[in-house]
Structure formats: structure tokens, C-alpha cells
Design a protein around this motif. Structure first.
Motif, PDB file in Angstrom:
ATOM      1  N   GLY A  74      -2.796 -16.259  -4.269  1.00  0.00           N
ATOM      2  CA  GLY A  74      -2.308 -16.559  -2.932  1.00  0.00           C
ATOM      3  C   GLY A  74      -3.251 -16.052  -1.861  1.00  0.00           C
ATOM      4  O   GLY A  74      -4.356 -15.591  -2.140  1.00  0.00           O
ATOM      5  N   LYS A  75      -2.802 -16.118  -0.623  1.00  0.00           N
ATOM      6  CA  LYS A  75      -3.618 -15.693   0.510  1.00  0.00           C
ATOM      7  C   LYS A  75      -3.415 -14.202   0.736  1.00  0.00           C
ATOM      8  O   LYS A  75      -2.297 -13.743   0.971  1.00  0.00           O
ATOM      9  N   LEU A  76      -4.480 -13.444   0.665  1.00  0.00           N
ATOM     10  CA  LEU A  76      -4.420 -11.996   0.857  1.00  0.00           C
ATOM     11  C   LEU A  76      -4.475 -11.664   2.340  1.00  0.00           C
ATOM     12  O   LEU A  76      -5.332 -12.168   3.072  1.00  0.00           O
ATOM     13  N   LYS A  77      -3.560 -10.812   2.767  1.00  0.00           N
ATOM     14  CA  LYS A  77      -3.548 -10.322   4.142  1.00  0.00           C
ATOM     15  C   LYS A  77      -3.519  -8.798   4.112  1.00  0.00           C
ATOM     16  O   LYS A  77      -3.066  -8.197   3.136  1.00  0.00           O
ATOM     17  N   THR A  78      -3.975  -8.201   5.188  1.00  0.00           N
ATOM     18  CA  THR A  78      -4.017  -6.742   5.288  1.00  0.00           C
ATOM     19  C   THR A  78      -2.643  -6.126   5.006  1.00  0.00           C
ATOM     20  O   THR A  78      -2.548  -5.074   4.377  1.00  0.00           O
ATOM     21  N   LYS A  79      -1.587  -6.791   5.439  1.00  0.00           N
ATOM     22  CA  LYS A  79      -0.231  -6.287   5.242  1.00  0.00           C
ATOM     23  C   LYS A  79       0.055  -6.017   3.764  1.00  0.00           C
ATOM     24  O   LYS A  79       0.698  -5.024   3.422  1.00  0.00           O
ATOM     25  N   GLU A  80      -0.429  -6.892   2.886  1.00  0.00           N
ATOM     26  CA  GLU A  80      -0.213  -6.704   1.449  1.00  0.00           C
ATOM     27  C   GLU A  80      -0.903  -5.435   0.951  1.00  0.00           C
ATOM     28  O   GLU A  80      -0.382  -4.742   0.082  1.00  0.00           O
ATOM     29  N   LEU A  81      -2.072  -5.148   1.503  1.00  0.00           N
ATOM     30  CA  LEU A  81      -2.786  -3.935   1.105  1.00  0.00           C
ATOM     31  C   LEU A  81      -2.011  -2.683   1.513  1.00  0.00           C
ATOM     32  O   LEU A  81      -1.967  -1.704   0.783  1.00  0.00           O
ATOM     33  N   TYR A  82      -1.391  -2.737   2.704  1.00  0.00           N
ATOM     34  CA  TYR A  82      -0.577  -1.611   3.160  1.00  0.00           C
ATOM     35  C   TYR A  82       0.712  -1.486   2.354  1.00  0.00           C
ATOM     36  O   TYR A  82       1.265  -0.390   2.241  1.00  0.00           O
ATOM     37  N   THR A  83       1.178  -2.583   1.782  1.00  0.00           N
ATOM     38  CA  THR A  83       2.338  -2.516   0.896  1.00  0.00           C
ATOM     39  C   THR A  83       1.969  -1.720  -0.358  1.00  0.00           C
ATOM     40  O   THR A  83       2.757  -0.920  -0.851  1.00  0.00           O
ATOM     41  N   LEU A  84       0.752  -1.934  -0.840  1.00  0.00           N
ATOM     42  CA  LEU A  84       0.278  -1.213  -2.029  1.00  0.00           C
ATOM     43  C   LEU A  84      -0.060   0.245  -1.720  1.00  0.00           C
ATOM     44  O   LEU A  84       0.206   1.140  -2.517  1.00  0.00           O
ATOM     45  N   PHE A  85      -0.682   0.467  -0.563  1.00  0.00           N
ATOM     46  CA  PHE A  85      -1.148   1.799  -0.161  1.00  0.00           C
ATOM     47  C   PHE A  85      -0.728   2.068   1.282  1.00  0.00           C
ATOM     48  O   PHE A  85      -1.502   1.861   2.217  1.00  0.00           O
ATOM     49  N   PRO A  86       0.518   2.541   1.478  1.00  0.00           N
ATOM     50  CA  PRO A  86       1.094   2.679   2.821  1.00  0.00           C
ATOM     51  C   PRO A  86       0.323   3.589   3.778  1.00  0.00           C
ATOM     52  O   PRO A  86       0.389   3.411   4.987  1.00  0.00           O
ATOM     53  N   LYS A  87      -0.408   4.560   3.261  1.00  0.00           N
ATOM     54  CA  LYS A  87      -1.156   5.466   4.135  1.00  0.00           C
ATOM     55  C   LYS A  87      -2.539   4.923   4.477  1.00  0.00           C
ATOM     56  O   LYS A  87      -3.370   5.638   5.019  1.00  0.00           O
ATOM     57  N   GLY A  88      -2.784   3.682   4.144  1.00  0.00           N
ATOM     58  CA  GLY A  88      -4.054   3.044   4.466  1.00  0.00           C
ATOM     59  C   GLY A  88      -4.817   2.656   3.223  1.00  0.00           C
ATOM     60  O   GLY A  88      -5.160   3.515   2.417  1.00  0.00           O
ATOM     61  N   PRO A  89      -5.071   1.354   3.059  1.00  0.00           N
ATOM     62  CA  PRO A  89      -5.750   0.893   1.851  1.00  0.00           C
ATOM     63  C   PRO A  89      -7.140   1.492   1.670  1.00  0.00           C
ATOM     64  O   PRO A  89      -7.507   1.822   0.544  1.00  0.00           O
ATOM     65  N   ALA A  90      -7.895   1.649   2.727  1.00  0.00           N
ATOM     66  CA  ALA A  90      -9.248   2.188   2.569  1.00  0.00           C
ATOM     67  C   ALA A  90      -9.193   3.665   2.175  1.00  0.00           C
ATOM     68  O   ALA A  90      -9.835   4.091   1.215  1.00  0.00           O
ATOM     69  N   LYS A  91      -8.412   4.444   2.907  1.00  0.00           N
ATOM     70  CA  LYS A  91      -8.366   5.886   2.671  1.00  0.00           C
ATOM     71  C   LYS A  91      -7.561   6.262   1.427  1.00  0.00           C
ATOM     72  O   LYS A  91      -8.045   6.967   0.549  1.00  0.00           O
ATOM     73  N   GLN A  92      -6.322   5.799   1.349  1.00  0.00           N
ATOM     74  CA  GLN A  92      -5.462   6.200   0.244  1.00  0.00           C
ATOM     75  C   GLN A  92      -5.923   5.598  -1.082  1.00  0.00           C
ATOM     76  O   GLN A  92      -5.974   6.296  -2.094  1.00  0.00           O
ATOM     77  N   ALA A  93      -6.294   4.327  -1.079  1.00  0.00           N
ATOM     78  CA  ALA A  93      -6.794   3.716  -2.314  1.00  0.00           C
ATOM     79  C   ALA A  93      -8.122   4.348  -2.718  1.00  0.00           C
ATOM     80  O   ALA A  93      -8.391   4.542  -3.896  1.00  0.00           O
ATOM     81  N   GLY A  94      -8.946   4.679  -1.724  1.00  0.00           N
ATOM     82  CA  GLY A  94     -10.214   5.357  -2.021  1.00  0.00           C
ATOM     83  C   GLY A  94      -9.998   6.700  -2.689  1.00  0.00           C
ATOM     84  O   GLY A  94     -10.704   7.074  -3.621  1.00  0.00           O
ATOM     85  N   LYS A  95      -9.007   7.426  -2.217  1.00  0.00           N
ATOM     86  CA  LYS A  95      -8.678   8.728  -2.821  1.00  0.00           C
ATOM     87  C   LYS A  95      -8.240   8.538  -4.266  1.00  0.00           C
ATOM     88  O   LYS A  95      -8.698   9.235  -5.166  1.00  0.00           O
ATOM     89  N   ILE A  96      -7.355   7.574  -4.490  1.00  0.00           N
ATOM     90  CA  ILE A  96      -6.850   7.309  -5.842  1.00  0.00           C
ATOM     91  C   ILE A  96      -7.972   6.762  -6.734  1.00  0.00           C
ATOM     92  O   ILE A  96      -7.975   6.974  -7.939  1.00  0.00           O
ATOM     93  N   ALA A  97      -8.971   6.126  -6.106  1.00  0.00           N
ATOM     94  CA  ALA A  97     -10.129   5.597  -6.843  1.00  0.00           C
ATOM     95  C   ALA A  97     -11.145   6.685  -7.182  1.00  0.00           C
ATOM     96  O   ALA A  97     -12.153   6.415  -7.821  1.00  0.00           O
ATOM     97  N   GLY A  98     -10.883   7.913  -6.740  1.00  0.00           N
ATOM     98  CA  GLY A  98     -11.778   9.017  -7.057  1.00  0.00           C
ATOM     99  C   GLY A  98     -13.000   9.096  -6.174  1.00  0.00           C
ATOM    100  O   GLY A  98     -13.964   9.795  -6.495  1.00  0.00           O
TER     101      GLY A  98
END
Length: 108
Positions: A74-98
Motif C-alpha cells: 500500500g501507500k506508506l505515509k509518515t503516520k504509519e511510521l509513527y504508529t510503529l514507533f510513537p516516539k519518532g520513527p527516526a529516533k526510536q527505530a534507530g535506537k531499537i536498530a542499535g
């Protein structure tokens, strides 16, 4: 190796990104209160690839959407990323990514 045995900075980021694996990601996600899905790992692996293979690049949300759009149902939107990582996809996902903590400010 368990997360408890790894060296981390004052904000909980791993000091050595090479010690990361998916089990460590799950432990970090639990600490963050995040439930990891296949889509979460698409983002995590994208961020790791960008950092490791693209001169330590840590993309913002806009560039994450651009980079993942062809690999997303489907069409990816920033909102979906925040659903996955509510504290911010770049920062929070980056932390979880090590990855190291991004020093970039928000915006485009």
C-alpha cells in the motif's frame, strides 16, 4: 548476548552497533514499549543499511518514507511510521536498530 551485558550510552543507545541482533532489538523494543512487527523490521533494517552502507546516514521521516515506499504494502505515509514507533520513527527505530543517537534536529 543479552542486552543487560552490552555497553550503552546515557540515553540507552548501544555503544557498538555490531553487537546488535534481532533479539537485542526485541529487548530494546520492550524497554521502549514497542511491539515489533514485520513492518517494524523493514524500517529497522532500512535504517541499519543506510547507516552502515551510506556513510552513517540517518534519514529523517520524509526520506524514510521515500526509501521504503517500494518495499511497503500500500501507500506508506509518515503516520504509519509513527504508529510503529510513537516516539519518532527516526529516533526510536534507530535506537531499537542499535544505531547511535541521531544528533539531527527535526524538519526537512
Amino acid at each position: 548476548m543479552a542486552l543487560a551485558n552490552l555497553e550503552r550510552d546515557d540515553h540507552g543507545y548501544l555503544k557498538d552497533l555490531n553487537e546488535w541482533n534481532e533479539d537485542i532489538a526485541r529487548e530494546l523494543a520492550e524497554e521502549e514499549g514497542v511491539n515489533l512487527t514485520d513492518d517494524s523490521f523493514k524500517l529497522i533494517n532500512f535504517l541499519r543499511n543506510e547507516y552502515i552502507n551510506n556513510n552513517a546516514n540517518q534519514p529523517n521521516e520524509r526520506n524514510i518514507v521515500k526509501g521504503l515506499k517500494d518495499n511497503w504494502k500500500g501507500k506508506l505515509k509518515t503516520k504509519e511510521l509513527y504508529t510503529l514507533f510513537p516516539k519518532g520513527p527516526a529516533k526510536q527505530a534507530g535506537k531499537i536498530a542499535g544505531l547511535p543517537e541521531t544528533k539531527r534536529k527535526g524538519g526537512y
